[in-house]
Design a protein around this motif. Sequence first.
Motif, PDB file in Angstrom:
ATOM      1  N   ARG A 231      -3.961  22.395 -33.210  1.00 19.87           N
ATOM      2  CA  ARG A 231      -3.228  23.612 -33.544  1.00 19.87           C
ATOM      3  C   ARG A 231      -1.736  23.391 -33.774  1.00 19.87           C
ATOM      4  O   ARG A 231      -1.013  24.335 -34.093  1.00 19.87           O
ATOM      5  N   CYS A 232      -1.275  22.176 -33.634  1.00 22.95           N
ATOM      6  CA  CYS A 232       0.128  21.872 -33.928  1.00 22.95           C
ATOM      7  C   CYS A 232       0.417  22.240 -35.382  1.00 22.95           C
ATOM      8  O   CYS A 232      -0.255  21.759 -36.297  1.00 22.95           O
ATOM      9  N   PRO A 233       1.412  23.091 -35.642  1.00 21.54           N
ATOM     10  CA  PRO A 233       1.653  23.556 -37.012  1.00 21.54           C
ATOM     11  C   PRO A 233       2.096  22.458 -37.975  1.00 21.54           C
ATOM     12  O   PRO A 233       2.009  22.626 -39.192  1.00 21.54           O
ATOM     13  N   LYS A 234       2.551  21.333 -37.452  1.00 18.70           N
ATOM     14  CA  LYS A 234       3.013  20.227 -38.303  1.00 18.70           C
ATOM     15  C   LYS A 234       2.121  18.994 -38.204  1.00 18.70           C
ATOM     16  O   LYS A 234       2.457  17.941 -38.758  1.00 18.70           O
ATOM     17  N   GLN A 235       0.991  19.123 -37.479  1.00 23.82           N
ATOM     18  CA  GLN A 235       0.099  17.977 -37.254  1.00 23.82           C
ATOM     19  C   GLN A 235       0.876  16.791 -36.692  1.00 23.82           C
ATOM     20  O   GLN A 235       0.602  15.634 -37.011  1.00 23.82           O
ATOM     21  N   ALA A 236       1.851  17.104 -35.854  1.00 21.04           N
ATOM     22  CA  ALA A 236       2.703  16.052 -35.299  1.00 21.04           C
ATOM     23  C   ALA A 236       2.097  15.396 -34.068  1.00 21.04           C
ATOM     24  O   ALA A 236       2.425  14.247 -33.750  1.00 21.04           O
ATOM     25  N   ILE A 237       1.222  16.099 -33.376  1.00 25.98           N
ATOM     26  CA  ILE A 237       0.616  15.544 -32.168  1.00 25.98           C
ATOM     27  C   ILE A 237      -0.537  14.625 -32.544  1.00 25.98           C
ATOM     28  O   ILE A 237      -1.398  14.981 -33.349  1.00 25.98           O
ATOM     29  N   GLN A 238      -0.531  13.450 -31.962  1.00 25.67           N
ATOM     30  CA  GLN A 238      -1.555  12.446 -32.236  1.00 25.67           C
ATOM     31  C   GLN A 238      -2.208  11.998 -30.932  1.00 25.67           C
ATOM     32  O   GLN A 238      -1.661  12.191 -29.838  1.00 25.67           O
ATOM     33  N   TYR A 239      -3.392  11.405 -31.094  1.00 24.58           N
ATOM     34  CA  TYR A 239      -4.103  10.836 -29.940  1.00 24.58           C
ATOM     35  C   TYR A 239      -4.585   9.452 -30.345  1.00 24.58           C
ATOM     36  O   TYR A 239      -5.446   9.317 -31.218  1.00 24.58           O
ATOM     37  N   GLY A 240      -4.012   8.432 -29.744  1.00 21.03           N
ATOM     38  CA  GLY A 240      -4.380   7.077 -30.110  1.00 21.03           C
ATOM     39  C   GLY A 240      -3.873   6.708 -31.493  1.00 21.03           C
ATOM     40  O   GLY A 240      -2.855   7.211 -31.968  1.00 21.03           O
ATOM     41  N   LYS A 241      -4.644   5.836 -32.160  1.00 22.11           N
ATOM     42  CA  LYS A 241      -4.187   5.263 -33.432  1.00 22.11           C
ATOM     43  C   LYS A 241      -4.838   5.875 -34.669  1.00 22.11           C
ATOM     44  O   LYS A 241      -4.403   5.591 -35.789  1.00 22.11           O
ATOM     45  N   LYS A 242      -5.880   6.687 -34.505  1.00 24.11           N
ATOM     46  CA  LYS A 242      -6.662   7.114 -35.661  1.00 24.11           C
ATOM     47  C   LYS A 242      -6.311   8.490 -36.208  1.00 24.11           C
ATOM     48  O   LYS A 242      -6.576   8.789 -37.367  1.00 24.11           O
ATOM     49  N   THR A 243      -5.728   9.355 -35.397  1.00 30.50           N
ATOM     50  CA  THR A 243      -5.649  10.766 -35.781  1.00 30.50           C
ATOM     51  C   THR A 243      -4.592  11.075 -36.833  1.00 30.50           C
ATOM     52  O   THR A 243      -4.617  12.139 -37.441  1.00 30.50           O
ATOM     53  N   GLU A 244      -3.649  10.169 -37.061  1.00 26.96           N
ATOM     54  CA  GLU A 244      -2.660  10.417 -38.120  1.00 26.96           C
ATOM     55  C   GLU A 244      -3.317  10.431 -39.496  1.00 26.96           C
ATOM     56  O   GLU A 244      -2.800  11.033 -40.432  1.00 26.96           O
ATOM     57  N   LYS A 245      -4.454   9.778 -39.613  1.00 22.63           N
ATOM     58  CA  LYS A 245      -5.124   9.669 -40.903  1.00 22.63           C
ATOM     59  C   LYS A 245      -6.258  10.683 -41.071  1.00 22.63           C
ATOM     60  O   LYS A 245      -6.970  10.646 -42.069  1.00 22.63           O
ATOM     61  N   THR A 246      -6.424  11.546 -40.110  1.00 22.00           N
ATOM     62  CA  THR A 246      -7.491  12.550 -40.197  1.00 22.00           C
ATOM     63  C   THR A 246      -6.883  13.936 -40.368  1.00 22.00           C
ATOM     64  O   THR A 246      -5.693  14.148 -40.138  1.00 22.00           O
ATOM     65  N   GLY A 247      -7.725  14.888 -40.737  1.00 24.27           N
ATOM     66  CA  GLY A 247      -7.276  16.274 -40.830  1.00 24.27           C
ATOM     67  C   GLY A 247      -7.317  16.941 -39.465  1.00 24.27           C
ATOM     68  O   GLY A 247      -7.443  16.287 -38.428  1.00 24.27           O
ATOM     69  N   ARG A 248      -7.203  18.240 -39.476  1.00 19.78           N
ATOM     70  CA  ARG A 248      -7.277  19.033 -38.253  1.00 19.78           C
ATOM     71  C   ARG A 248      -8.282  20.163 -38.475  1.00 19.78           C
ATOM     72  O   ARG A 248      -8.581  20.535 -39.606  1.00 19.78           O
ATOM     73  N   TYR A 249      -8.772  20.717 -37.372  1.00 17.61           N
ATOM     74  CA  TYR A 249      -9.765  21.791 -37.485  1.00 17.61           C
ATOM     75  C   TYR A 249      -9.394  22.969 -36.594  1.00 17.61           C
ATOM     76  O   TYR A 249      -9.104  22.793 -35.402  1.00 17.61           O
ATOM     77  N   VAL A 250      -9.410  24.141 -37.198  1.00 19.07           N
ATOM     78  CA  VAL A 250      -9.340  25.409 -36.453  1.00 19.07           C
ATOM     79  C   VAL A 250     -10.337  26.342 -37.100  1.00 19.07           C
ATOM     80  O   VAL A 250     -10.409  26.434 -38.339  1.00 19.07           O
ATOM     81  N   ASN A 251     -11.153  27.019 -36.300  1.00 22.19           N
ATOM     82  CA  ASN A 251     -12.135  27.937 -36.865  1.00 22.19           C
ATOM     83  C   ASN A 251     -11.424  28.961 -37.750  1.00 22.19           C
ATOM     84  O   ASN A 251     -10.514  29.661 -37.285  1.00 22.19           O
ATOM     85  N   PRO A 252     -11.824  29.067 -39.020  1.00 18.59           N
ATOM     86  CA  PRO A 252     -11.104  29.935 -39.959  1.00 18.59           C
ATOM     87  C   PRO A 252     -11.354  31.425 -39.756  1.00 18.59           C
ATOM     88  O   PRO A 252     -10.670  32.251 -40.361  1.00 18.59           O
ATOM     89  N   ASN A 253     -12.294  31.764 -38.878  1.00 19.01           N
ATOM     90  CA  ASN A 253     -12.671  33.161 -38.703  1.00 19.01           C
ATOM     91  C   ASN A 253     -12.005  33.839 -37.511  1.00 19.01           C
ATOM     92  O   ASN A 253     -12.326  34.971 -37.192  1.00 19.01           O
ATOM     93  N   VAL A 254     -11.102  33.129 -36.870  1.00 13.80           N
ATOM     94  CA  VAL A 254     -10.503  33.669 -35.655  1.00 13.80           C
ATOM     95  C   VAL A 254      -9.015  33.397 -35.633  1.00 13.80           C
ATOM     96  O   VAL A 254      -8.541  32.403 -36.180  1.00 13.80           O
ATOM     97  N   LYS A 255      -8.279  34.300 -35.043  1.00  8.65           N
ATOM     98  CA  LYS A 255      -6.835  34.124 -34.894  1.00  8.65           C
ATOM     99  C   LYS A 255      -6.552  33.513 -33.529  1.00  8.65           C
ATOM    100  O   LYS A 255      -6.952  34.037 -32.502  1.00  8.65           O
ATOM    101  N   LEU A 256      -5.856  32.379 -33.530  1.00 11.49           N
ATOM    102  CA  LEU A 256      -5.524  31.702 -32.281  1.00 11.49           C
ATOM    103  C   LEU A 256      -4.050  31.830 -31.954  1.00 11.49           C
ATOM    104  O   LEU A 256      -3.244  32.082 -32.829  1.00 11.49           O
TER     105      LEU A 256
END
Length: 256
Positions: A231-256
């Motif tokens: 949910r980081c608005p800038k995709q700045a938070i990472q976990y380990g070495k792989k997540t910088e190259k992946t997308g992010r997921y938030v359920n599109p049907n709900v407001k978080l």
Amino acid sequence: MILYFSGTGNSKYCAEKIASEIDCELRSINDMMKNQVTEIDVGESPVFGIVCPTYDMDMAYAVAEFLDELNIKNLPGNCYVFAIFTCGKSCGTAEETIRDLLSKKGITLNAAHKIEMPDNYIPMFPLMGEDEQMKMLERAETTLNSVIGSIKQRNPATIEVQKIPAPIKFMIKKVAVPNQRKATKNFWVNGDCIGCGLCETICPKNLIKMQNGKPVWTKDDCACCLGCLHRCPKQAIQYGKKTEKTGRYVNPNVKL
């Protein structure tokens, strides 16, 4: 009353839709954890539901611990008790876990359902493409509507339990889960962080503190919801070495 736990919106969406359809109170376990709530009064509610994701072939362990410690007051004797698990494919032993937890409190689980939704544990698994996500969410909507009908009818239901070989179960419980919970050192932020503090606000375990305008994970007791990462608005938070190259997921049907 329905309690739900959600990192990226799948379980929240299910809980909100069910609560709307059957007209009952909805409460966030995330918020209850964050505010150290240890008691609820069900009152006259004709239903009591728990909606949460599964992690490591079981119900989310932070939720299991929360429920184990929760004092559930004034549950009507004829209350219909159900559990909904959102998962990528299998719920493993989630139903057994929640059934045992409730049984210790003298509560009988009347029904359990699973709803397959997009998996988002991107430190280990690749995120499916958007087209695949939408197709899966469409299938989930059909399942959810069926589940709502079952709840309205107060039908009993069970999930087929996937038996886990003893050595694998041991490794999950004694090695994988503890390591994931303690691995907050694997979180880091890149230069895109704007210091908005959203991660600190949403962390159900109060682990994240803003220091010098950047998030710092201060304790090793992660709920592993990955809400901060996705949910980081800038995709700045990472976990380990792989997540910088992946997308992010938030359920599109709900407001978080």
